[in-house]
Design an enzyme around this catalytic site. Sequence first.
Site: not given
Ligand SMILES: Nc1ncnc2c1ncn2[C@@H]1O[C@H](COP(=O)(O)OP(=O)(O)OP(=O)(O)O)[C@@H](O)[C@H]1O
Ligand SMILES: O=P(O)(O)OC[C@H]1O[C@](O)(CO)[C@@H](O)[C@@H]1O
Length: 329
Positions: A105-106, A14, A133, A189, A75-76, A129-131, A174-175
């Site tokens: 993010g993680d 995100g 987390d 508040g 996302r990939c 990430t805005i989360d 916040g996922r």
């Molecule tokens: N277990 C994994 N192994 C390899 N690549 C991964 C894995 N998990 C996530 N990724 C890669 O990272 C990308 C982003 O992961 P994810 O969608 O979980 O968002 P994020 O980085 O946690 O950020 P946010 O939570 O802010 O959206 C995935 O689309 C994928 O390409």
């Molecule tokens: O853009 P997408 O794939 O709908 O993902 C939404 C998610 O991404 C975030 O905006 C950032 O991780 C979360 O707060 C939310 O749950």
Amino acid sequence: MSKLKRVAILTSGGDAPGMNAAIRALTLHALSHEYQVVGFYGGYNGLIDEDYTELSAANVGDIIHRGGTILKSARCPQMLSEAGILQAANSLRKCHIDALVVIGGDGSFKGAQALQEHWQGQLIGIPGTIDNDINGTEATIGFHTAIDTALDCIDKIRDTAQAFERTFVVEVMGRDCGILAMEAGLASGAEQIICKELIEDEQAFLDELKEEMAQSLRQDKHPSYVLVMAEHSLSISAQQLADQLSEYTGVDSRSAILGYVQRGGAPVAGDRILATQLGVAAIEQLAMGTGGVMVGIKNNAITTIPFADTANTQTRNKDFVARLKQYRL
Ligand SMILES: Nc1ncnc2c1ncn2[C@@H]1O[C@H](COP(=O)(O)OP(=O)(O)OP(=O)(O)O)[C@@H](O)[C@H]1O
Ligand SMILES: O=P(O)(O)OC[C@H]1O[C@](O)(CO)[C@@H](O)[C@@H]1O
């Protein structure tokens, strides 16, 4: 000194306000070390497709104040397969990349960790990430802005709640992490904050919440009541909860889902500064030959944490909950 020549950047997951400020800091600081800088488009998709651009000081001028990311994010799903990871590692070799900085993010760091097994270059993560987390940093880039955006919306909802004597369930993002809800709730508040970290038994939690709310509304002649709810925190939707509250209290309840508005907008100062600090720190880590870690910030000092530990947020969330309970009035 490492023999670093060519550094690549990508933004993944995100998008978050302040990602551009991080791209700027990374690029300008890398150029000051006389490294070449490239940016892959659309997260790991651009890496797999070798879709990139060279980055110069001119490319990153005029972006520190802009939301989104000039490199695009995505996302990939391909990265979830061995074939995709191998393809990404191969692209890095073909594009002569010595080091890759992943802002995300993680999940994005899990991708980086997987890549590391098939590529010899240096990998550094920046939490974006805005989360908020991610373990290993007090704040992620974008979190401060997202709270302010949510707060602005909640304040406005409070006005109409007051005027109509309604109650509102406001859902924030916040996922699976309730920190955005907790901090936005605290700052606005809100009468109630609903997030997984505060719930042990959902039915018991809701029963108590409804009764507390009914009592409070009975005492207040002109009631307005705002509940800030983290997405995914209950098995029912914000609207279903609002319906249940209307029925239980007899006061008209509505829901509002803030959604993607929280991901957009100009980054606030806190996010620009954090992004700049972490961007510079990431390049310094690369210059020292470090890899396999995310840079973060704790007590105003730069920290590093192995990618493998970035998802372990249990203790960190307990600290936030303790703080929340201490400050709720
Ligand atoms: N277990 C994994 N192994 C390899 N690549 C991964 C894995 N998990 C996530 N990724 C890669 O990272 C990308 C982003 O992961 P994810 O969608 O979980 O968002 P994020 O980085 O946690 O950020 P946010 O939570 O802010 O959206 C995935 O689309 C994928 O390409
Ligand atoms: O853009 P997408 O794939 O709908 O993902 C939404 C998610 O991404 C975030 O905006 C950032 O991780 C979360 O707060 C939310 O749950």
